[in-house]
Design a protein around this motif. Structure first.
Motif, PDB file in Angstrom:
ATOM      1  N   PRO A 280      40.972  46.215  23.229  1.00  0.00           N
ATOM      2  CA  PRO A 280      39.801  45.363  23.526  1.00  0.00           C
ATOM      3  C   PRO A 280      39.077  45.821  24.785  1.00  0.00           C
ATOM      4  CG  PRO A 280      41.842  44.251  24.165  1.00  0.00           C
ATOM      5  CD  PRO A 280      42.244  45.506  23.446  1.00  0.00           C
ATOM      6  N   THR A 281      37.767  45.590  24.822  1.00  0.00           N
ATOM      7  CA  THR A 281      36.985  45.870  26.035  1.00  0.00           C
ATOM      8  C   THR A 281      36.466  44.574  26.650  1.00  0.00           C
ATOM      9  OG1 THR A 281      35.083  46.255  24.624  1.00  0.00           O
ATOM     10  CG2 THR A 281      36.261  48.211  25.392  1.00  0.00           C
ATOM     11  N   ALA A 282      36.791  43.454  26.037  1.00  0.00           N
ATOM     12  CA  ALA A 282      36.425  42.145  26.580  1.00  0.00           C
ATOM     13  C   ALA A 282      37.689  41.289  26.653  1.00  0.00           C
ATOM     14  CB  ALA A 282      35.395  41.466  25.679  1.00  0.00           C
ATOM     15  N   ALA A 283      37.599  40.232  27.460  1.00  0.00           N
ATOM     16  CA  ALA A 283      38.727  39.299  27.529  1.00  0.00           C
ATOM     17  C   ALA A 283      38.589  38.279  26.414  1.00  0.00           C
ATOM     18  CB  ALA A 283      38.727  38.586  28.879  1.00  0.00           C
ATOM     19  N   LEU A 284      39.699  38.001  25.774  1.00  0.00           N
ATOM     20  CA  LEU A 284      39.730  36.961  24.749  1.00  0.00           C
ATOM     21  C   LEU A 284      40.150  35.659  25.427  1.00  0.00           C
ATOM     22  CD1 LEU A 284      39.587  36.395  21.654  1.00  0.00           C
ATOM     23  CD2 LEU A 284      42.031  36.907  21.580  1.00  0.00           C
ATOM     24  N   THR A 285      39.376  34.612  25.207  1.00  0.00           N
ATOM     25  CA  THR A 285      39.620  33.335  25.883  1.00  0.00           C
ATOM     26  C   THR A 285      39.992  32.303  24.829  1.00  0.00           C
ATOM     27  OG1 THR A 285      37.918  33.985  27.465  1.00  0.00           O
ATOM     28  CG2 THR A 285      38.542  31.671  27.455  1.00  0.00           C
ATOM     29  N   VAL A 286      41.207  31.774  24.936  1.00  0.00           N
ATOM     30  CA  VAL A 286      41.706  30.880  23.881  1.00  0.00           C
ATOM     31  C   VAL A 286      41.987  29.495  24.482  1.00  0.00           C
ATOM     32  CG1 VAL A 286      43.438  30.606  22.070  1.00  0.00           C
ATOM     33  CG2 VAL A 286      42.833  32.903  22.866  1.00  0.00           C
ATOM     34  N   PRO A 287      41.330  28.448  23.987  1.00  0.00           N
ATOM     35  CA  PRO A 287      41.574  27.107  24.536  1.00  0.00           C
ATOM     36  C   PRO A 287      43.030  26.685  24.335  1.00  0.00           C
ATOM     37  CG  PRO A 287      39.705  27.109  23.012  1.00  0.00           C
ATOM     38  CD  PRO A 287      40.353  28.436  22.885  1.00  0.00           C
ATOM     39  N   VAL A 288      43.581  26.026  25.372  1.00  0.00           N
ATOM     40  CA  VAL A 288      44.931  25.483  25.250  1.00  0.00           C
ATOM     41  C   VAL A 288      44.823  24.171  24.477  1.00  0.00           C
ATOM     42  CG1 VAL A 288      46.869  24.491  26.550  1.00  0.00           C
ATOM     43  CG2 VAL A 288      45.723  26.558  27.385  1.00  0.00           C
ATOM     44  N   PRO A 289      45.582  24.031  23.371  1.00  0.00           N
ATOM     45  CA  PRO A 289      45.474  22.805  22.580  1.00  0.00           C
ATOM     46  C   PRO A 289      45.715  21.569  23.452  1.00  0.00           C
ATOM     47  CG  PRO A 289      46.913  24.412  21.494  1.00  0.00           C
ATOM     48  CD  PRO A 289      46.579  24.973  22.840  1.00  0.00           C
ATOM     49  N   GLY A 290      44.865  20.563  23.287  1.00  0.00           N
ATOM     50  CA  GLY A 290      45.055  19.302  24.012  1.00  0.00           C
ATOM     51  C   GLY A 290      44.434  19.268  25.393  1.00  0.00           C
ATOM     52  N   SER A 291      43.826  20.390  25.846  1.00  0.00           N
ATOM     53  CA  SER A 291      43.191  20.389  27.162  1.00  0.00           C
ATOM     54  C   SER A 291      41.724  20.789  27.016  1.00  0.00           C
ATOM     55  CB  SER A 291      43.896  21.384  28.104  1.00  0.00           C
ATOM     56  OG  SER A 291      43.095  21.612  29.233  1.00  0.00           O
ATOM     57  N   THR A 292      40.856  20.200  27.830  1.00  0.00           N
ATOM     58  CA  THR A 292      39.445  20.602  27.759  1.00  0.00           C
ATOM     59  C   THR A 292      39.129  21.697  28.762  1.00  0.00           C
ATOM     60  OG1 THR A 292      38.988  18.779  29.272  1.00  0.00           O
ATOM     61  CG2 THR A 292      38.435  18.428  26.942  1.00  0.00           C
ATOM     62  N   PHE A 295      42.620  27.409  29.513  1.00  0.00           N
ATOM     63  CA  PHE A 295      42.508  28.475  28.530  1.00  0.00           C
ATOM     64  C   PHE A 295      43.614  29.498  28.787  1.00  0.00           C
ATOM     65  CE2 PHE A 295      38.342  26.707  29.257  1.00  0.00           C
ATOM     66  CZ  PHE A 295      37.817  26.571  27.986  1.00  0.00           C
ATOM     67  N   VAL A 296      43.986  30.224  27.748  1.00  0.00           N
ATOM     68  CA  VAL A 296      44.835  31.403  27.932  1.00  0.00           C
ATOM     69  C   VAL A 296      43.943  32.612  27.703  1.00  0.00           C
ATOM     70  CG1 VAL A 296      46.704  32.753  26.856  1.00  0.00           C
ATOM     71  CG2 VAL A 296      47.065  30.345  27.433  1.00  0.00           C
ATOM     72  N   PHE A 297      44.080  33.598  28.589  1.00  0.00           N
ATOM     73  CA  PHE A 297      43.229  34.784  28.523  1.00  0.00           C
ATOM     74  C   PHE A 297      44.046  36.005  28.117  1.00  0.00           C
ATOM     75  CE2 PHE A 297      41.731  32.013  31.918  1.00  0.00           C
ATOM     76  CZ  PHE A 297      40.402  31.830  31.567  1.00  0.00           C
ATOM     77  N   ALA A 298      43.429  36.883  27.341  1.00  0.00           N
ATOM     78  CA  ALA A 298      44.009  38.205  27.104  1.00  0.00           C
ATOM     79  C   ALA A 298      43.065  39.184  27.790  1.00  0.00           C
ATOM     80  CB  ALA A 298      44.114  38.496  25.616  1.00  0.00           C
ATOM     81  N   LEU A 299      43.525  39.727  28.927  1.00  0.00           N
ATOM     82  CA  LEU A 299      42.643  40.499  29.807  1.00  0.00           C
ATOM     83  C   LEU A 299      42.970  41.983  29.748  1.00  0.00           C
ATOM     84  CD1 LEU A 299      43.341  38.044  32.738  1.00  0.00           C
ATOM     85  CD2 LEU A 299      41.067  38.344  31.759  1.00  0.00           C
ATOM     86  N   PRO A 300      42.003  42.826  29.323  1.00  0.00           N
ATOM     87  CA  PRO A 300      42.273  44.267  29.328  1.00  0.00           C
ATOM     88  C   PRO A 300      42.564  44.746  30.748  1.00  0.00           C
ATOM     89  CG  PRO A 300      40.067  43.805  28.422  1.00  0.00           C
ATOM     90  CD  PRO A 300      40.629  42.508  28.898  1.00  0.00           C
ATOM     91  N   GLN A 301      43.553  45.608  30.893  1.00  0.00           N
ATOM     92  CA  GLN A 301      43.974  46.099  32.214  1.00  0.00           C
ATOM     93  C   GLN A 301      43.961  47.620  32.253  1.00  0.00           C
ATOM     94  OE1 GLN A 301      45.298  43.835  34.783  1.00  0.00           O
ATOM     95  NE2 GLN A 301      44.220  42.494  33.369  1.00  0.00           N
ATOM     96  N   GLN A 302      44.120  48.160  33.452  1.00  0.00           N
ATOM     97  CA  GLN A 302      44.338  49.596  33.590  1.00  0.00           C
ATOM     98  C   GLN A 302      45.691  49.965  32.961  1.00  0.00           C
ATOM     99  OE1 GLN A 302      45.074  51.119  37.490  1.00  0.00           O
ATOM    100  NE2 GLN A 302      46.258  49.366  38.159  1.00  0.00           N
ATOM    101  N   LEU A 303      45.977  51.242  32.864  1.00  0.00           N
ATOM    102  CA  LEU A 303      47.231  51.776  32.348  1.00  0.00           C
ATOM    103  C   LEU A 303      47.497  51.375  30.889  1.00  0.00           C
ATOM    104  CD1 LEU A 303      49.527  51.191  35.508  1.00  0.00           C
ATOM    105  CD2 LEU A 303      48.186  53.219  34.932  1.00  0.00           C
ATOM    106  N   GLY A 304      46.399  51.076  30.161  1.00  0.00           N
ATOM    107  CA  GLY A 304      46.521  50.844  28.718  1.00  0.00           C
ATOM    108  C   GLY A 304      47.213  49.556  28.322  1.00  0.00           C
ATOM    109  N   ARG A 305      47.057  48.519  29.141  1.00  0.00           N
ATOM    110  CA  ARG A 305      47.750  47.271  28.828  1.00  0.00           C
ATOM    111  C   ARG A 305      46.762  46.103  28.759  1.00  0.00           C
ATOM    112  NH1 ARG A 305      52.282  49.993  30.449  1.00  0.00           N
ATOM    113  NH2 ARG A 305      52.931  50.853  28.504  1.00  0.00           N
ATOM    114  N   VAL A 306      47.212  45.009  28.167  1.00  0.00           N
ATOM    115  CA  VAL A 306      46.482  43.742  28.188  1.00  0.00           C
ATOM    116  C   VAL A 306      47.399  42.708  28.819  1.00  0.00           C
ATOM    117  CG1 VAL A 306      45.579  41.873  26.723  1.00  0.00           C
ATOM    118  CG2 VAL A 306      45.012  44.253  26.202  1.00  0.00           C
ATOM    119  N   ALA A 307      46.858  41.935  29.766  1.00  0.00           N
ATOM    120  CA  ALA A 307      47.652  40.872  30.405  1.00  0.00           C
ATOM    121  C   ALA A 307      47.288  39.549  29.742  1.00  0.00           C
ATOM    122  CB  ALA A 307      47.342  40.814  31.898  1.00  0.00           C
ATOM    123  N   ILE A 308      48.311  38.822  29.324  1.00  0.00           N
ATOM    124  CA  ILE A 308      48.090  37.512  28.701  1.00  0.00           C
ATOM    125  C   ILE A 308      48.574  36.443  29.664  1.00  0.00           C
ATOM    126  CG2 ILE A 308      48.685  36.028  26.739  1.00  0.00           C
ATOM    127  CD1 ILE A 308      49.143  38.677  25.162  1.00  0.00           C
TER     128      ILE A 308
END
Ligand SMILES: Cc1cc2nc3c(=O)[nH]c(=O)nc-3n(C[C@H](O)[C@H](O)[C@H](O)COP(=O)(O)OP(=O)(O)OC[C@H]3O[C@@H](n4cnc5c(N)ncnc54)[C@H](O)[C@@H]3O)c2cc1C
Length: 531
Positions: A280-292, A295-308
C-alpha cells in the motif's frame, strides 16, 4: 543566526557531529567546569527539543540521557505528524490547533526532509460503518482541512479532503476488501520516515548550537539547581550546578521528581510485510466497532513493512525499559484491521510488534483514551521544571514553553525562541545541507531510502562508507551504519540496530544484520577514539 561554540565542545564546536570521543571530551570539560545555565534530563523528542531551544537562545545547555537518544517512548510512536483531527473530535480545540500549527512548521521549515504527506483512507464498506458514520467522518475530515488552512499549511503540501472511487482505493491499498466497496474518503497527514531519526536530528542540531549532549549519563538526586550525573559506562560521577533543571523524562518523570503523578497508557503496533497488503502507498483507516472516534490504522513504513496500530491501555506499575504488547492487544488489532481486508491476516503474518507508554498526566478516573493530550510545564517544590504530556508533533512548542518558564523563573540570560525558523540538520536551508557531491552520482544512484532518512546530510553518509546493503533484502547501507557511529552518537551495535536504523524492529532482520553491524561499529569506534 549561525551556530555558536559550546562551552565544552572543543574541536567539535559549531559541528553537529556526535561521537564517542566528543562524549569523553565533554564529560571531562563538564567535570572541570560544572556550572551551566540549563540541565535537560532525558533525550527523547522533548528533551532534545528543549536542548535545541535553549542552546539556540544562547544558554549554556547540557542534555543527559540515561541510555541512548530516543530510547523511550519517542521510538515507539505511530510516526505521524498529526494535524490534530482526533483532538478536535474530542473537543480539545487548543491541542488540535497547536498540532496543526506544529505540523506545518515541521513540514515546511524545520524537518521537511524527514516527513512526507500520507494519504489516509477510510474505505466506504457498508458493513464496516454504522449508519451516519461516513457523514460524521467526512465532517471531521473537513474540519481537519479547515485547521490546516488556519495553520497556513498549503494544500500543495497536504492535499484537501476528497472522495475517490473503488478502483483508485484499490490502487492505493491493494489489500482492501472489495465486496460492496463504494470508494473511500481520503485525508492527508504528515508521516515521519522514523521517529527516532527526528530525535537524532534534533540532538545533533542542538549540539551544533553549543549544547553538550551526553548519552549513557543518568541524572540522580535532581533538584531545581543541581544534579548528580552518573556515567553509566564508567561509574564515574560528577555534580553539576545549573541555573535551571528541566525534567523531560516522559513516563519516567515521576522517578526524577516524585511530585509528578502520571498515568501511563500503552499503545501497541504490529508489523507485517507490506506485501501482505499488496504494498500500500496510503494508510488504511478502520473504525473500531462501537466507537465514534477510535480507528485502527495500517501505516506503510520504511524497510518494506506496514505498522498496524494502535491500542490505548492503562499501564500502571513500574515503568519497564521496553514495554511489551499483550496477546489481547495483538488480537484486537488483527481483528479490527481484518474487517477491511480481502485476505485476513493471521498471527503468522506478524513479523514484529512494539509497544510504547504515553506519558499522560494523571487526571483521576476515566479511560486513558479520554485523558487530554495537552502538555504541561510544572514547577515542583524542589524547583525542578517538568515538561510532560503532549505529542511528538508538538515537541517544539513544549520545548519553547519549558525554556520560557525556566527563563522567567530563574532569570536566565536567553534570547527569544526562534526554533520555528530553525531548520534541523539535513533540512533544506540548514547551513550544512548540500546537494550530493560531484562524483557521488545522480540522486538516482543513491538509494531513495537513504535520502529519505538523511535529506541534505546524505553527503556525510556517502563519505562515511559503502552504499552496499548491510544484509540481503535490507535497504540500509553499510555507510549508514558507519555514519551512525561517526556522526550520530551511536556507542554500540544496539544503538545502531534499534534507534539510528530500525532494523531491530523485526528480530529476524536484526539477526541477519547483527554480525556486519557489530564489525562496522567496532571498526568505526576504533577510528573515532583513535582520533
Ligand atoms: C504508541 C504511541 C504512539 C504514538 N504516536 C504518536 C504519533 O504518531 N504522533 C505524535 O505526535 N505523537 C505520538 N505519540 C506520543 C509521543 O510519542 C510522545 O508524546 C513522545 O515521544 C514523548 O517523548 P518524551 O521525550 O517526552 O519521552 P521519551 O521519549 O520517553 O524520553 C524520555 C527519556 O528520558 C530518559 N530518562 C529517564 N530517566 C532518566 C534519568 N534519570 N536521567 C537521564 N535520562 C533519563 C529515558 O531513557 C528516555 O529516553 C505516541 C505515543 C505512543 C505511546
Amino acid at each position: 543566526m549561525t551556530p555558536t561554540a559550546g562551552p565544552h565542545a572543543g574541536p567539535y564546536a559549531g559541528t553537529g557531529r556526535l561521537d564517542a570521543a566528543r562524549r569523553t571530551l565533554e564529560l571531562q570539560a563538564l567535570g572541570d567546569d560544572p556550572r551551566i545555565d540549563l540541565l535537560v534530563v532525558g533525550g527523547g523528542v522533548t528533551g532534545a527539543g528543549v536542548a535545541l531551544d535553549a542552546a539556540s537562545r544562547g544558554l549554556r545547555t547540557v542534555l543527559v540521557e540515561a541510555r541512548d537518544l530516543a530510547f523511550g517512548t519517542s521510538r515507539w510512536s505511530s510516526k505521524l505528524v498529526h494535524g490534530g483531527l482526533r483532538y478536535l473530535a474530542s473537543g480539545q480545540i487548543k491541542v488540535a490547533r497547536e498540532s496543526a500549527v506544529e505540523r506545518g512548521v515541521l513540514m515546511t521549515r524545520t524537518a521537511p526532509h524527514l516527513i512526507r504527506a500520507l494519504p489516509q483512507l477510510v474505505p466506504l464498506l457498508p458493513d464496516l460503518l454504522r449508519p451516519g458514520q461516513a457523514a460524521l467522518i467526512r465532517t471531521g475530515f473537513h474540519a481537519g482541512d479547515a485547521l490546516r488552512l488556519t495553520a497556513g499549511t498549503p494544500g500543495a503540501l497536504l492535499p484537501r479532503v476528497r472522495r475517490i472511487d473503488a478502483d483508485r482505493t484499490r490502487r492505493l491499498v491493494p489489500g482492501v476488501r472489495t465486496d460492496g466497496l463504494r470508494g473511500s474518503l481520503v485525508a492527508h497527514d504528515g508521516q515521519l520516515v522514523d521517529d527516532a531519526r527526528l530525535v537524532v536530528a534534533l540532538a545533533r542540531t542542538a549540539a551544533q548550537y553549543g549544547a553538550t549532549v551526553l548519552t549513557r549519563v543518568r541524572a540522580e538526586q535532581v533538584d531545581g539547581t543541581s544534579a548528580r550525573l552518573v556515567d553509566t559506562l564508567t561509574g564515574r560521577e560528577l555534580a553539576v550546578r545549573a541555573g535551571a533543571v528541566v525534567n523531560a523524562t516522559g513516563v519516567w518523570a515521576g522517578e526524577v521528581d516524585t511530585s509528578i503523578k502520571l498515568r501511563p497508557s500503552r499503545g501497541t503496533h504490529l508489523l507485517v510485510d507490506a506485501e501482505a497488503l499488496g504494498h500500500p502507498t496510503a494508510a488504511l483507516t478502520v473504525p473500531v466497532p462501537g466507537s465514534t472516534s477510535r480507528f485502527v490504522f495500517a501505516l506503510p513504513q520504511q524497510l518494506g513493512r506496514v505498522a498496524i496500530g494502535l491500542t490505548d491501555e492503562d499501564a500502571p506499575g513500574p515503568i519497564p525499559d521496553e514495554p511489551q504488547p499483550t496477546e489481547a492487544e495483538r488480537s484486537f488489532l488483527l481483528d479490527t484491521v481484518n474487517a477491511a481486508l480481502a485476505t485476513a491476516l493471521t498471527g503468522a503474518d506478524v513479523r514484529g510488534a512494539y509497544a510504547g507508554l504515553r506519558p499522560l498526566i494523571d487526571t483521576g478516573d476515566g479511560s486513558t483514551a479520554d485523558i487530554s493530550r495537552e502538555h504541561a510545564v510544572l514547577e515542583s517544590p524542589s524547583g525542578v521544571i517538568t515538561v510532560v504530556g503532549g505529542k511528538l508533533t508538538t515537541y517544539r512548542r513544549m520545548a519553547e514553553d519549558a525554556v520560557d518558564t525556566a527563563v522567567r523563573l530563574r532569570g536566565l540570560p536567553a534570547r527569544a525562541c526562534w526554533t520555528a525558523r530553525l531548520p534541523l540538520i539535513g533540512a533544506p536551508g540548514h547551513g550544512d545541507s548540500r546537494p550530493l557531491p560531484a562524483g557521488a552520482g545522480a540522486v538516482g544512484q543513491v538509494p531513495a531510502s537513504l535520502l529519505a532518512r538523511h535529506g541534505g546530510a546524505a553527503h556525510e553518509v556517502l563519505a562515511a562508507g559503502e552504499l552496499t546493503p548491510i544484509a540481503e533484502g535490507l535497504d540500509v547501507t553499510r555507510a549508514e551504519i558507519a555514519h551512525a557511529v561517526s556522526h550520530e552518537g551511536a556507542l554500540d551495535a544496539a544503538d545502531v540496530l534499534d534507534r539510528r536504523t530500525r532494523i531491530g524492529l523485526v528480530a529476524q532482520d536484526a539477526d541477519r544484520a547483527r554480525e556486519a553491524v557489530e564489525e562496522i561499529v567496532a571498526q568505526c569506534l576504533g577510528e573515532v577514539r583513535g582520533g
